[in-house]
Design an enzyme around this catalytic site. Structure first.
Site, PDB file in Angstrom:
ATOM      1  N   CYS A  30      -1.586  64.594  -5.258  1.00 10.71           N
ATOM      2  CA  CYS A  30      -1.044  63.119  -5.497  1.00 10.71           C
ATOM      3  C   CYS A  30      -0.129  63.010  -6.439  1.00 10.71           C
ATOM      4  O   CYS A  30      -0.392  63.049  -7.955  1.00 10.71           O
ATOM      5  CB  CYS A  30      -2.109  62.145  -5.538  1.00 10.71           C
ATOM      6  SG  CYS A  30      -1.793  60.557  -5.894  1.00 10.71           S
ATOM      7  N   CYS A  33      -0.810  60.180  -8.886  1.00  9.40           N
ATOM      8  CA  CYS A  33      -1.939  60.483  -9.647  1.00  9.40           C
ATOM      9  C   CYS A  33      -1.391  61.191 -10.813  1.00  9.40           C
ATOM     10  O   CYS A  33      -2.179  60.892 -11.946  1.00  9.40           O
ATOM     11  CB  CYS A  33      -3.063  60.906  -8.734  1.00  9.40           C
ATOM     12  SG  CYS A  33      -3.662  60.315  -7.525  1.00  9.40           S
TER      13      CYS A  33
END
Length: 107
Positions: A30, A33
């Site tokens: 991600c 993230c």
């Protein structure tokens, strides 16, 4: 302090502290993230004496993600004095996170 990376499905042991805990759900694939991870490192550097950051990789611990109803990432929530705050999605700025820590501690 250092950021803790969850190593089991037993989250309670990571919550047993007098500090504000920031529980963060993310994944290595991600992009947002990973960028948010850099902000969390800065938060740890600045407030490490009063906050404990705990990261959960949703691919390694899907049962935890399910337990906390994580539907999107990055997904974070604060824990303090035996209670979880409302989760928040996405990346927050360092300034917003510092404000949220102060608000949680003031309750």
């Amino acid at each position: 302090m250092a950021i803790i990376h969850v190593a089991s499905n037993n989250i309670e042991k990571y919550l047993n502290t007098d500090k504000v805990v920031l529980l963060n759900f993310s994944a290595t694939w991600c992009g947002p993230c990973m960028r948010y991870g850099e902000i969390l490192k800065q938060l740890d550097e600045e407030l490490g004496d009063s906050i404990q950051i705990v990261k959960v990789d949703i691919d390694k611990y899907p049962k935890l993600a399910k337990k906390f109803n994580v539907m999107g990432i990055p997904n974070s929530r604060f824990y303090f004095n035996g209670q979880f705050e409302q989760p928040f999605l996405g990346a927050n700025s360092l300034e917003i996170l510092k404000e949220k820590v102060l608000r949680v501690k003031a309750k």
